[in-house]
Design a protein around this motif. Structure first.
Motif, mmCIF file in Angstrom:
data_model
loop_
_atom_site.group_PDB
_atom_site.id
_atom_site.type_symbol
_atom_site.label_atom_id
_atom_site.label_comp_id
_atom_site.label_asym_id
_atom_site.label_seq_id
_atom_site.Cartn_x
_atom_site.Cartn_y
_atom_site.Cartn_z
ATOM 1 N N THR A 1 0.813 -1.221 0.000
ATOM 2 C CA THR A 1 0.000 0.000 0.000
ATOM 3 C C THR A 1 0.850 1.275 0.000
ATOM 4 O O THR A 1 0.614 2.157 -0.824
ATOM 5 N N PRO A 2 1.869 1.361 0.901
ATOM 6 C CA PRO A 2 2.730 2.549 0.801
ATOM 7 C C PRO A 2 3.356 2.679 -0.587
ATOM 8 O O PRO A 2 3.444 3.794 -1.112
ATOM 9 N N ALA A 3 3.754 1.561 -1.183
ATOM 10 C CA ALA A 3 4.371 1.618 -2.512
ATOM 11 C C ALA A 3 3.363 2.137 -3.535
ATOM 12 O O ALA A 3 3.697 2.934 -4.408
ATOM 13 N N ARG A 4 2.131 1.693 -3.389
ATOM 14 C CA ARG A 4 1.107 2.151 -4.329
ATOM 15 C C ARG A 4 0.870 3.652 -4.167
ATOM 16 O O ARG A 4 0.710 4.392 -5.131
ATOM 17 N N GLN A 5 0.892 4.089 -2.917
ATOM 18 C CA GLN A 5 0.665 5.518 -2.685
ATOM 19 C C GLN A 5 1.823 6.350 -3.217
ATOM 20 O O GLN A 5 1.626 7.434 -3.736
ATOM 21 N N LEU A 6 3.031 5.809 -3.071
ATOM 22 C CA LEU A 6 4.204 6.541 -3.541
ATOM 23 C C LEU A 6 4.238 6.618 -5.057
ATOM 24 O O LEU A 6 4.565 7.640 -5.632
ATOM 25 N N THR A 7 3.919 5.486 -5.695
ATOM 26 C CA THR A 7 4.054 5.433 -7.149
ATOM 27 C C THR A 7 2.789 5.878 -7.862
ATOM 28 O O THR A 7 2.829 6.219 -9.040
ATOM 29 N N GLY A 8 1.671 5.806 -7.169
ATOM 30 C CA GLY A 8 0.411 6.114 -7.803
ATOM 31 C C GLY A 8 -0.082 5.000 -8.716
ATOM 32 O O GLY A 8 -1.057 5.160 -9.451
ATOM 33 N N TRP A 9 0.591 3.873 -8.681
ATOM 34 C CA TRP A 9 0.210 2.726 -9.519
ATOM 35 C C TRP A 9 -0.842 1.909 -8.760
ATOM 36 O O TRP A 9 -0.514 1.057 -7.955
ATOM 37 N N THR A 10 -2.103 2.197 -9.007
ATOM 38 C CA THR A 10 -3.167 1.597 -8.199
ATOM 39 C C THR A 10 -3.269 0.087 -8.375
ATOM 40 O O THR A 10 -3.684 -0.623 -7.468
ATOM 41 N N GLU A 11 -2.866 -0.377 -9.542
ATOM 42 C CA GLU A 11 -2.957 -1.810 -9.813
ATOM 43 C C GLU A 11 -2.070 -2.646 -8.895
ATOM 44 O O GLU A 11 -2.261 -3.850 -8.744
ATOM 45 N N LEU A 12 -1.076 -1.968 -8.293
ATOM 46 C CA LEU A 12 -0.100 -2.657 -7.454
ATOM 47 C C LEU A 12 -0.768 -3.476 -6.347
ATOM 48 O O LEU A 12 -0.262 -4.512 -5.932
ATOM 49 N N THR A 13 -1.911 -2.996 -5.889
ATOM 50 C CA THR A 13 -2.642 -3.688 -4.832
ATOM 51 C C THR A 13 -2.926 -5.141 -5.193
ATOM 52 O O THR A 13 -3.094 -5.979 -4.324
ATOM 53 N N ARG A 14 -2.935 -5.417 -6.486
ATOM 54 C CA ARG A 14 -3.335 -6.766 -6.891
ATOM 55 C C ARG A 14 -2.215 -7.793 -6.758
ATOM 56 O O ARG A 14 -2.413 -8.952 -7.103
ATOM 57 N N VAL A 15 -1.031 -7.405 -6.274
ATOM 58 C CA VAL A 15 -0.013 -8.415 -5.981
ATOM 59 C C VAL A 15 0.008 -8.759 -4.490
ATOM 60 O O VAL A 15 0.780 -9.595 -4.055
ATOM 61 N N ARG A 16 -0.889 -8.121 -3.739
ATOM 62 C CA ARG A 16 -0.822 -8.287 -2.288
ATOM 63 C C ARG A 16 -1.195 -9.704 -1.857
ATOM 64 O O ARG A 16 -0.560 -10.297 -0.983
ATOM 65 N N ARG A 17 -2.217 -10.239 -2.487
ATOM 66 C CA ARG A 17 -2.621 -11.592 -2.103
ATOM 67 C C ARG A 17 -1.500 -12.584 -2.389
ATOM 68 O O ARG A 17 -1.223 -13.477 -1.580
ATOM 69 N N LEU A 18 -0.851 -12.402 -3.539
ATOM 70 C CA LEU A 18 0.251 -13.290 -3.900
ATOM 71 C C LEU A 18 1.352 -13.242 -2.832
ATOM 72 O O LEU A 18 1.815 -14.279 -2.338
ATOM 73 N N LEU A 19 1.743 -12.026 -2.451
ATOM 74 C CA LEU A 19 2.786 -11.874 -1.434
ATOM 75 C C LEU A 19 2.328 -12.442 -0.095
ATOM 76 O O LEU A 19 3.082 -13.101 0.608
ATOM 77 N N GLY A 20 1.061 -12.173 0.233
ATOM 78 C CA GLY A 20 0.517 -12.673 1.501
ATOM 79 C C GLY A 20 0.538 -14.189 1.546
ATOM 80 O O GLY A 20 0.881 -14.794 2.561
ATOM 81 N N LEU A 21 0.185 -14.797 0.426
ATOM 82 C CA LEU A 21 0.155 -16.263 0.416
ATOM 83 C C LEU A 21 1.564 -16.855 0.418
ATOM 84 O O LEU A 21 1.773 -17.928 0.980
ATOM 85 N N PHE A 22 2.520 -16.158 -0.176
ATOM 86 C CA PHE A 22 3.906 -16.640 -0.070
ATOM 87 C C PHE A 22 4.395 -16.525 1.370
ATOM 88 O O PHE A 22 5.120 -17.384 1.864
ATOM 89 N N THR A 23 3.978 -15.472 2.065
ATOM 90 C CA THR A 23 4.295 -15.358 3.492
ATOM 91 C C THR A 23 3.774 -16.586 4.227
ATOM 92 O O THR A 23 4.485 -17.213 5.019
ATOM 93 N N PHE A 24 2.535 -16.925 3.927
ATOM 94 C CA PHE A 24 1.929 -18.081 4.590
ATOM 95 C C PHE A 24 2.662 -19.370 4.212
ATOM 96 O O PHE A 24 2.875 -20.243 5.048
ATOM 97 N N PHE A 25 3.087 -19.462 2.963
ATOM 98 C CA PHE A 25 3.837 -20.631 2.510
ATOM 99 C C PHE A 25 5.123 -20.800 3.334
ATOM 100 O O PHE A 25 5.426 -21.884 3.836
ATOM 101 N N TYR A 26 5.849 -19.696 3.528
ATOM 102 C CA TYR A 26 7.108 -19.796 4.282
ATOM 103 C C TYR A 26 6.866 -20.035 5.769
ATOM 104 O O TYR A 26 7.643 -20.733 6.416
ATOM 105 N N VAL A 27 5.783 -19.474 6.315
ATOM 106 C CA VAL A 27 5.529 -19.718 7.740
ATOM 107 C C VAL A 27 5.136 -21.187 7.921
ATOM 108 O O VAL A 27 5.471 -21.813 8.929
ATOM 109 N N CYS A 28 4.479 -21.766 6.927
ATOM 110 C CA CYS A 28 4.152 -23.195 7.001
ATOM 111 C C CYS A 28 5.426 -24.045 6.966
ATOM 112 O O CYS A 28 5.546 -25.028 7.703
ATOM 113 N N LEU A 29 6.381 -23.660 6.120
ATOM 114 C CA LEU A 29 7.654 -24.397 6.078
ATOM 115 C C LEU A 29 8.360 -24.285 7.428
ATOM 116 O O LEU A 29 8.901 -25.263 7.959
#
Lengths: 278, 319
Positions: free
Chosen positions: A72-100
């Motif tokens: 979100t801060p990156a989206r606000q800085l860049t103004g690239w609103t579409e950036l929000t759509r990579v959040r789920r991917l990153l969130g799920l990779f976080t979950f993947f690593y916490v599972c490992l």
């Protein structure tokens, strides 16, 4: 993946730039795992491989978690609103690593010694907070689908506010694990501080869902109101005083379970007790 | 014109014949080496930091009866997985950074409550008593352990030389703290110099080893060269490295870890599976190289030899 006509209508087309970004995220997020496997096959995990795997997966969990919160801060800085759509991917990779990380603890480190593990969760504060962080991530990952989001409606956003507690617990987990004087958790503490400073948007900032472009919501608010509303804020943790301060600015957000906490300065151990018992 | 021709390639960089003759393996290793360099050491932490210090054999070392019948921890692990905060807090830091430590000339000053305080040169310390090899368990407070063949002789042999008086109740060990050669000393991880202490009967115990070597060789710098202590029934941090001063005192010394975190590290720090570290259990340990955890033994398995030193003491209080 071929989208059916129905879902294609609901999810707007993705730009080439975003497709490339997603591909880059997939590659970057799989590299730490690939490295671990490579090291494992080449006798490169050092004298204490189990500790190495544990530290490595734990570190990357924190990194991806903080990256998720930085969308979100990156989206606000860049103004690239579409950036929000990579959040789920990153969130799920976080979950993947916490599972490992968690699986490494259960299978390789403790080798299914359930009584010892339960005792550790109850008795060892660093394991208690680590486990609490994992428990908080679990519902977020489970409700990360579009269907769950539609089903939960406004509660989805409220639920996903939980993500703000996770880096705090994660960083605390790290500090309590290392011996005195070891400063390795410091960069994550700074990132956690930076990533959780008050900023625009409400529930929509969480890392486990995809905002739909053009829908009314906090992200669609004009900049002034966006700046006025803000998320919970974790300021700092002082090791010398075993204390960290965090506060939740009282704002025009929807009612949240944590809303009563306009400002709390608490000893970290009592915070853990609260979290563990809630 | 140069009278002395300096070779362009130093001997250590010349590929040994058995490597270059094995062409396929050589190519594989070269490719792997390139990958390692490209990844900045990320891909193989150990290869990137290969310590190339010369290894020197100790002569006239006798085998000792003090040998546990357990598999030795490999030399590679003993010398690359170390806690030596003067050279950094990561386990790999000492083997990477300790090459700067100068172990010659080296003296150890022994003073305090004794009849003949003296300064011993390391060359003399090596000759005070016959060197023996002892295979001891080493249990770290962080719940991992090793089995290490140390070379040295009982500390009591050295202490007897200065004739401790009746008021010598404790022994305090101070170790080198040189900010020039020790990057960790420039930081404030602990209060430097690192200080450790033993009660006089612990110091005079035949198991307490003044250690000068490991694996039949001179101690590598990262293991506490040129002279260190090994107290096998106590957590590893009690075994002070690179000792420069020994004081015989009448009061209990304040050790570095005790000063830093009194709630977590007491003076005695005997290995005890029943008394947990406040943040983790001490009931089990991971032997380096093993998969399953093993039970930690009372006094690290040396109860028969040392339990009598603590009879009547509450070991929960005197942790």
């Amino acid at each position: 993946m071929v989208l059916s006509e129905g879902s294609a209508r609901r999810v707007p087309a993705v730009s080439v730039a975003l497709q490339r970004l997603r591909l880059a995220i997939w590659i970057v997020c799989l590299l730490p795992l690939a490295r671990l496997i490579w090291l494992g096959l080449n006798n490169g995990l050092g004298a204490n491989p189990i500790e190495f795997i544990s530290r490595s997966t734990g570190t990357w969990t924190l990194v991806f978690l903080l990256a998720t919160l930085c969308v979100t801060p990156a989206r606000q800085l860049t103004g690239w609103t579409e950036l929000t759509r990579v959040r789920r991917l990153l969130g799920l990779f976080t979950f993947f690593y916490v599972c490992l990380h968690f699986a490494n603890w259960i299978v390789i480190d403790q080798f299914f010694d359930w009584p010892a593990m339960l005792q550790d969760i109850a008795k060892r504060p660093f394991i208690t907070v680590g486990f609490a962080a994992f428990l908080l991530l679990l519902p977020l990952a489970l409700t990360s689908t579009d269907a769950a989001r539609r089903h939960l409606k406004r509660n989805w956003g409220r639920l996903h506010m939980l993500v703000y507690a996770v880096p705090v617990l994660g960083v605390l987990h790290y500090w309590w694990l290392v011996k005195k004087g070891v400063q390795t958790p410091l960069p994550y503490t700074w990132c956690c501080w930076g990533g959780e400073r008050p900023r625009g948007g409400g529930a929509a900032k969480t890392g486990f869902g995809r905002r739909k472009v053009g829908r009314a919501g906090p992200e669609g608010l004009p900049p002034k109101r966006r700046a006025a509303s803000s998320g919970p804020c974790v300021r700092s943790y002082s090791r010398t005083r075993d204390q960290f301060s965090c506060w939740m600015p009282a704002t025009n957000q929807p009612a949240l379970p944590l809303r009563g906490l306009t400002k709390c300065q608490t000893s970290s151990s009592s915070l853990v007790t609260t979290l563990a018992s809630s | 014109m140069h009278l002395i021709h300096r070779p362009d390639i130093v001997a250590s960089e010349i590929t040994p014949p058995d490597v270059y003759l094995d062409r396929r393996r050589f190519i594989g290793q070269a490719a792997a080496g390139a990958a390692v360099l490209a990844a900045g050491g990320l891909l193989d932490p150990r290869a990137a930091r290969a310590a190339t210090a010369p290894r020197e054999k100790l002569i006239g070392v006798k085998k000792s009866a003090w040998t546990v019948p357990e598999a030795l921890t490999p030399y590679q692990d003993v010398t690359t997985y170390n806690n030596y905060y003067e050279f950094g807090t990561d386990k790999a830091d000492p083997s990477e950074n300790a090459h700067t430590l100068k172990t010659r000339p080296w003296t150890v000053r022994i003073e305090g409550e004794c009849a003949k305080p003296a300064t011993f040169a390391i060359e003399d310390i090596l000759k005070i008593a016959p060197l023996e090899e002892r295979v001891y368990r080493m249990r770290c407070v962080e719940a991992w352990s090793m089995v290490i063949p140390w070379v040295g002789y009982p500390l009591s042999e050295l202490l007897k030389k200065v004739e401790p008086t009746g008021s010598a109740k404790f022994v305090e060990f101070s170790t080198l703290a040189d900010p020039q050669t020790m990057p960790g000393v420039r930081g404030r991880v602990l209060q430097w110099p690192y200080v450790e202490g033993l009660r006089i009967d612990e110091a005079m115990h035949p198991l307490t080893l003044l250690t000068l070597g490991v694996y039949g060789e001179v101690l590598p710098n990262q293991n506490g060269a040129p002279v260190r202590l090994v107290v096998p029934w106590k957590y590893g941090f009690k075994s002070a490295k690179s000792i420069v001063r020994i004081r015989l005192v009448d009061k209990m010394p304040v050790s570095a870890w005790n000063r830093a975190q009194p709630s977590e590290y007491g003076f005695f720090s005997n290995v005890n599976p029943e008394v947990d570290h406040p943040r983790w259990s001490q009931a089990k340990e991971r032997r380096i190289g093993e998969f399953r955890k093993r039970d930690t033994l009372m006094f690290n398995g040396y109860a028969d030899q040392v339990a009598s030193l603590y009879s009547g003491m509450d070991l929960r209080k005197w942790f």
